[in-house]
Design an enzyme around this catalytic site. Structure first.
Site, short mmCIF file in Angstrom:
data_model
loop_
_atom_site.label_atom_id
_atom_site.label_comp_id
_atom_site.label_asym_id
_atom_site.label_seq_id
_atom_site.Cartn_x
_atom_site.Cartn_y
_atom_site.Cartn_z
N ASP A 46 0.84 -1.20 0.00
CA ASP A 46 0.00 0.00 0.00
C ASP A 46 0.88 1.25 0.00
O ASP A 46 1.70 1.44 0.89
CB ASP A 46 -0.89 -0.01 1.24
CG ASP A 46 -1.83 1.19 1.29
OD1 ASP A 46 -2.91 1.11 0.68
OD2 ASP A 46 -1.48 2.20 1.94
N TYR A 51 2.68 9.90 -0.12
CA TYR A 51 3.81 9.35 0.64
C TYR A 51 5.16 9.65 -0.01
O TYR A 51 6.20 9.53 0.63
CB TYR A 51 3.67 7.83 0.78
CG TYR A 51 2.40 7.34 1.42
CD1 TYR A 51 1.53 8.21 2.09
CD2 TYR A 51 2.06 5.99 1.37
CE1 TYR A 51 0.35 7.74 2.65
CE2 TYR A 51 0.90 5.52 1.94
CZ TYR A 51 0.04 6.39 2.57
OH TYR A 51 -1.12 5.91 3.14
N LYS A 76 -2.99 5.88 -4.12
CA LYS A 76 -4.09 6.79 -3.81
C LYS A 76 -3.91 8.14 -4.49
O LYS A 76 -2.78 8.63 -4.65
CB LYS A 76 -4.20 6.99 -2.28
CG LYS A 76 -4.23 5.69 -1.50
CD LYS A 76 -4.28 5.93 0.00
CE LYS A 76 -3.97 4.66 0.76
NZ LYS A 76 -2.53 4.31 0.73
N HIS A 109 -7.91 9.52 -1.78
CA HIS A 109 -7.26 9.46 -0.47
C HIS A 109 -8.11 10.08 0.65
O HIS A 109 -8.16 9.53 1.76
CB HIS A 109 -5.89 10.16 -0.55
CG HIS A 109 -4.91 9.66 0.45
ND1 HIS A 109 -3.54 9.71 0.25
CD2 HIS A 109 -5.07 9.10 1.67
CE1 HIS A 109 -2.92 9.19 1.29
NE2 HIS A 109 -3.82 8.83 2.17
#
Length: 275
Positions: A46, A51, A76, A109
């Site tokens: 994931d 990120y 996402k 997200h």
């Protein structure tokens, strides 16, 4: 190596119930940590544009030597790309970073209810799904009110809703809504950033079973039917978090852990968070 159970999403796609989360893993460490997770047996990774480590996740998947079809990859949509055209461009960027031809699951997200129309965002997600470049699409951090509005104005039902969930935030209402509409629940922050690990109730169950409190908590998630993403930078902890399949919690254990609910978040409230 124990086989990870899989769930069948509402479009027939199979998803491993235990995955490896890469949130807060620095990009320069992500390839190494993801490879270690794949070596430990994880087959679901994931990540997210937010990120900043999609490129390294893609590198790890390619460098692992595993068949692409054996690794389930989720990413996402970023919060700055909710407009229809922006969402399509952001997906292109995600795919370029990952270096993959097809993504297994792509999520919105955050709903960002004060910033724009997530229904428009979802129409872009539906277009991505129709293109075949994402095997499944879903949402993250959506409340029942957000999901209800989405379902009233869309064609494709989200396959997944990834939300903060742990024994101090059991998310019963969100999970029940998802179950009613065929939306699988994924749990982020499954051990409440470590807050539940010293809980005496969980500790008592762990002592009886000869397991760690993290293992007991993750097992609780699995038996509830959640898809769960423990995150660790330590290969030893990765292996411990994967070692969940040689024991089972009793109905009483499950009830005791669920009764710890405080509706206590470690992250933002989706009704108020606007990125």
């Amino acid at each position: 190596m124990s086989a990870v159970p899989e769930l069948t999403l509402n479009n027939g796609v199979r998803i491993p119930q235990l995955g490896f989360g890469t949130f807060q893993i620095p990009p320069e460490e992500t390839r190494e940590k993801t490879l270690a997770a794949l070596e430990a047996g994880y087959r679901h990774i994931d990540t997210a544009e937010m990120y900043g480590n999609e490129k390294q996740v893609g590198q790890a998947v390619r460098d692992s030597g595993l068949d692409r079809g054996d690794v389930f990859v989720t990413s996402k949509l970023n919060n700055d790309a909710h407009a229809y055209d922006d969402a399509l461009k952001a997906f292109d960027g995600t795919m370029e970073e990952l270096g993959l031809d097809r993504l297994d699951l792509f999520l919105v997200h955050w709903p960002l209810p004060g910033r724009g129309d997530f229904v428009e965002t979802w129409k872009a997600m539906e277009e991505i799904y129709r293109s075949g470049r994402a095997r499944a699409i879903g949402v993250s951090n959506f409340q029942p009110s957000h999901l209800r509005r989405l379902l009233e104005n869309s064609v494709v039902v989200p396959a997944v809703n990834q939300v903060e969930a742990h024994p101090y935030l059991t998310q019963d209402v969100v999970r029940a809504f998802g179950s009613e509409h065929g939306i699988a629940t994924e749990a982020w922050s499954p051990i409440a950033q470590g807050k539940v690990l010293g809980d005496p109730v969980i500790q008592g169950i762990a002592d009886r079973l000869g397991k760690s409190t993290a293992q007991v908590t993750l097992r609780w998630h699995l038996q509830r039917g959640d898809v769960v993403f423990p995150k660790s930078s330590s290969p030893e902890r990765m292996a411990e978090n994967f070692d969940l399949f040689d024991f089972e919690l009793t109905e009483g254990d499950m009830g005791e852990i669920s009764a710890l609910n405080r509706d206590e978040r470690t992250g933002p409230d989706p009704d108020r968070f606007n990125g």
